[in-house]
Design a protein around this motif. Structure first.
Motif, PDB file in Angstrom:
ATOM      1  N   ASP A  40       0.820  -1.213   0.000  1.00 56.02           N
ATOM      2  CA  ASP A  40       0.000   0.000   0.000  1.00 56.02           C
ATOM      3  C   ASP A  40       0.857   1.268   0.000  1.00 56.02           C
ATOM      4  O   ASP A  40       0.358   2.356   0.253  1.00 56.02           O
ATOM      5  N   MET A  41       2.154   1.129  -0.276  1.00 48.53           N
ATOM      6  CA  MET A  41       3.017   2.300  -0.371  1.00 48.53           C
ATOM      7  C   MET A  41       4.214   1.951  -1.244  1.00 48.53           C
ATOM      8  O   MET A  41       4.487   0.778  -1.521  1.00 48.53           O
ATOM      9  N   ALA A  42       4.908   2.972  -1.680  1.00 48.40           N
ATOM     10  CA  ALA A  42       6.118   2.769  -2.482  1.00 48.40           C
ATOM     11  C   ALA A  42       7.106   3.880  -2.152  1.00 48.40           C
ATOM     12  O   ALA A  42       6.712   5.002  -1.801  1.00 48.40           O
ATOM     13  N   THR A  43       8.381   3.562  -2.256  1.00 51.24           N
ATOM     14  CA  THR A  43       9.450   4.541  -2.084  1.00 51.24           C
ATOM     15  C   THR A  43      10.302   4.543  -3.344  1.00 51.24           C
ATOM     16  O   THR A  43      10.753   3.487  -3.787  1.00 51.24           O
ATOM     17  N   ILE A  44      10.476   5.707  -3.921  1.00 50.91           N
ATOM     18  CA  ILE A  44      11.267   5.815  -5.140  1.00 50.91           C
ATOM     19  C   ILE A  44      12.411   6.795  -4.916  1.00 50.91           C
ATOM     20  O   ILE A  44      12.298   7.728  -4.122  1.00 50.91           O
ATOM     21  N   ARG A  45      13.528   6.532  -5.587  1.00 46.69           N
ATOM     22  CA  ARG A  45      14.675   7.446  -5.569  1.00 46.69           C
ATOM     23  C   ARG A  45      14.882   7.938  -6.994  1.00 46.69           C
ATOM     24  O   ARG A  45      15.254   7.177  -7.881  1.00 46.69           O
ATOM     25  N   LEU A  46      14.585   9.184  -7.205  1.00 42.60           N
ATOM     26  CA  LEU A  46      14.692   9.759  -8.538  1.00 42.60           C
ATOM     27  C   LEU A  46      15.569  11.005  -8.470  1.00 42.60           C
ATOM     28  O   LEU A  46      15.719  11.612  -7.410  1.00 42.60           O
ATOM     29  N   GLY A  47      16.148  11.337  -9.601  1.00 40.14           N
ATOM     30  CA  GLY A  47      17.051  12.475  -9.563  1.00 40.14           C
ATOM     31  C   GLY A  47      17.306  13.101 -10.912  1.00 40.14           C
ATOM     32  O   GLY A  47      16.760  12.677 -11.939  1.00 40.14           O
ATOM     33  N   VAL A  48      18.159  14.099 -10.885  1.00 35.12           N
ATOM     34  CA  VAL A  48      18.539  14.845 -12.079  1.00 35.12           C
ATOM     35  C   VAL A  48      20.059  14.873 -12.155  1.00 35.12           C
ATOM     36  O   VAL A  48      20.735  15.133 -11.151  1.00 35.12           O
ATOM     37  N   THR A  49      20.584  14.603 -13.337  1.00 36.07           N
ATOM     38  CA  THR A  49      22.018  14.701 -13.598  1.00 36.07           C
ATOM     39  C   THR A  49      22.224  15.593 -14.814  1.00 36.07           C
ATOM     40  O   THR A  49      21.602  15.371 -15.853  1.00 36.07           O
ATOM     41  N   GLU A  50      23.082  16.602 -14.674  1.00 39.14           N
ATOM     42  CA  GLU A  50      23.345  17.539 -15.760  1.00 39.14           C
ATOM     43  C   GLU A  50      24.849  17.782 -15.895  1.00 39.14           C
ATOM     44  O   GLU A  50      25.584  17.778 -14.894  1.00 39.14           O
ATOM     45  N   ARG A  51      25.284  18.002 -17.151  1.00 40.28           N
ATOM     46  CA  ARG A  51      26.681  18.331 -17.421  1.00 40.28           C
ATOM     47  C   ARG A  51      26.775  19.693 -18.097  1.00 40.28           C
ATOM     48  O   ARG A  51      25.911  20.070 -18.886  1.00 40.28           O
ATOM     49  N   ALA A  52      27.845  20.409 -17.767  1.00 41.33           N
ATOM     50  CA  ALA A  52      28.096  21.712 -18.382  1.00 41.33           C
ATOM     51  C   ALA A  52      29.596  21.997 -18.302  1.00 41.33           C
ATOM     52  O   ALA A  52      30.326  21.343 -17.549  1.00 41.33           O
ATOM     53  N   GLU A  53      30.045  22.981 -19.080  1.00 39.38           N
ATOM     54  CA  GLU A  53      31.462  23.332 -19.060  1.00 39.38           C
ATOM     55  C   GLU A  53      31.871  23.935 -17.725  1.00 39.38           C
ATOM     56  O   GLU A  53      32.990  23.710 -17.240  1.00 39.38           O
ATOM     57  N   LEU A  54      30.969  24.704 -17.114  1.00 38.80           N
ATOM     58  CA  LEU A  54      31.260  25.336 -15.837  1.00 38.80           C
ATOM     59  C   LEU A  54      30.523  24.605 -14.714  1.00 38.80           C
ATOM     60  O   LEU A  54      29.374  24.177 -14.890  1.00 38.80           O
ATOM     61  N   LEU A 148       4.733  -1.800   3.045  1.00 40.31           N
ATOM     62  CA  LEU A 148       3.499  -1.727   3.825  1.00 40.31           C
ATOM     63  C   LEU A 148       3.625  -0.597   4.840  1.00 40.31           C
ATOM     64  O   LEU A 148       4.661  -0.457   5.489  1.00 40.31           O
ATOM     65  N   GLN A 149       2.569   0.172   4.985  1.00 44.39           N
ATOM     66  CA  GLN A 149       2.583   1.235   5.976  1.00 44.39           C
ATOM     67  C   GLN A 149       2.440   0.680   7.385  1.00 44.39           C
ATOM     68  O   GLN A 149       2.971   1.253   8.334  1.00 44.39           O
ATOM     69  N   ASP A 150       1.722  -0.425   7.540  1.00 48.37           N
ATOM     70  CA  ASP A 150       1.528  -1.032   8.855  1.00 48.37           C
ATOM     71  C   ASP A 150       1.410  -2.545   8.671  1.00 48.37           C
ATOM     72  O   ASP A 150       0.479  -3.021   8.027  1.00 48.37           O
ATOM     73  N   ASN A 151       2.356  -3.281   9.240  1.00 48.82           N
ATOM     74  CA  ASN A 151       2.333  -4.731   9.091  1.00 48.82           C
ATOM     75  C   ASN A 151       2.063  -5.448  10.414  1.00 48.82           C
ATOM     76  O   ASN A 151       2.302  -6.650  10.544  1.00 48.82           O
ATOM     77  N   ALA A 152       1.566  -4.702  11.430  1.00 46.76           N
ATOM     78  CA  ALA A 152       1.395  -5.273  12.771  1.00 46.76           C
ATOM     79  C   ALA A 152       0.428  -6.454  12.771  1.00 46.76           C
ATOM     80  O   ALA A 152       0.730  -7.531  13.316  1.00 46.76           O
ATOM     81  N   GLU A 153      -0.752  -6.288  12.186  1.00 47.25           N
ATOM     82  CA  GLU A 153      -1.742  -7.372  12.200  1.00 47.25           C
ATOM     83  C   GLU A 153      -1.260  -8.566  11.386  1.00 47.25           C
ATOM     84  O   GLU A 153      -1.465  -9.720  11.779  1.00 47.25           O
ATOM     85  N   ALA A 154      -0.615  -8.295  10.264  1.00 49.02           N
ATOM     86  CA  ALA A 154      -0.097  -9.395   9.441  1.00 49.02           C
ATOM     87  C   ALA A 154       0.995 -10.156  10.179  1.00 49.02           C
ATOM     88  O   ALA A 154       1.095 -11.384  10.074  1.00 49.02           O
ATOM     89  N   LEU A 155       1.811  -9.452  10.953  1.00 48.37           N
ATOM     90  CA  LEU A 155       2.879 -10.117  11.699  1.00 48.37           C
ATOM     91  C   LEU A 155       2.303 -10.995  12.807  1.00 48.37           C
ATOM     92  O   LEU A 155       2.833 -12.084  13.083  1.00 48.37           O
TER      93      LEU A 155
END
Length: 232
Positions: A40-54, A148-155
């Motif tokens: 019932d939840m997800a965690t994502i790691r997203l980002g930006v990568t850029e190149r330039a002379e300076l 899972l946001q809460d797994n207490a009952e399942a555990l």
């Protein structure tokens, strides 16, 4: 000196007898219980990568796109507590072409990167969120975990299943050995809860395809030790 040697032998013999008397007797078994749930939840790691002379330009371009991504998260009502900068870097880019002399490699530009971890508590927003951040310039995708946001009952249910599994195993072993189970004298648990289901790192391209969330296993493991009932 001889007296000391005799005393040491007597003490060692006594210790051996004591250990032998304390050695556990009976039937020891392990059991496992597993409960499968839809995440019932997800965690994502997203980002930006850029190149330039300076270096300043690379960082400025990255910061501009990350700001636009954060604005999209605001529009999708992703709480501030559910987002966190998890990586920020600036490094030189070298000319890696082969050189005939021993001259050091030349810096040809700079690369800047910024990564944000986002927790999505409404999975119906996951697809639109990924589409939105890609449109704003996100070009690195460093992982997607379902949880899972809460797994207490399942555990609790998994623990009950683990105990039932262990007791059934103990009964089978006792029956096979032609003995009867006595009292339960020891119980221990080594539960893992649930392990987040993770998609491997990849370069972000298109998220038009549907995302299959599958199921997450909540597991518990127990070890039980029973006495063997003495024949009457």
């Amino acid at each position: 000196m001889k007296f000391l040697k005799i005393a040491a032998v007597v003490c060692a013999s006594f210790a051996t007898v004591t250990v032998a008397q304390e050695a556990p007797n009976g039937i020891t078994v392990s059991g496992q219980g597993v409960v499968a749930l839809a995440p019932d939840m997800a965690t994502i790691r997203l980002g930006v990568t850029e190149r330039a002379e300076l270096a300043s330009d690379a960082m400025a371009q990255t910061s501009e796109k990350v700001a636009a991504i954060l604005a999209q998260l605001d529009a999708l009502a992703v709480a501030g507590l559910d987002r966190q900068t998890s990586g920020l870097y600036l490094r030189p880019v070298y000319d890696n072409r082969p050189r005939d002399d021993n001259a050091p490699q030349q810096v040809v530009g700079y690369e800047a990167g910024n990564t944000v971890s986002v927790t999505v508590r409404d999975l119906t927003k996951l697809g639109p969120l990924l589409d939105a951040v890609i449109a704003e310039g996100a070009n690195d995708f460093n992982g997607l975990q379902f949880g899972l946001q809460d797994n207490a009952e399942a555990l609790i249910a998994a623990r009950k299943g683990a105990v039932a599994d262990a007791m059934a195993r103990a009964a089978q072993l006792a029956d096979a050995a032609g003995v009867k189970l006595g009292n339960l004298v020891r119980m221990s648990e080594s539960s893992q809860g649930f392990m987040p289901m993770e998609m491997k790192s990849a370069q972000m391209r298109s998220m038009d395809m549907p995302i299959a969330t599958g199921e997450i296993d909540v597991s518990a493991q127990v070890t039980l030790q029973f006495e063997i009932k003495q024949a009457e």
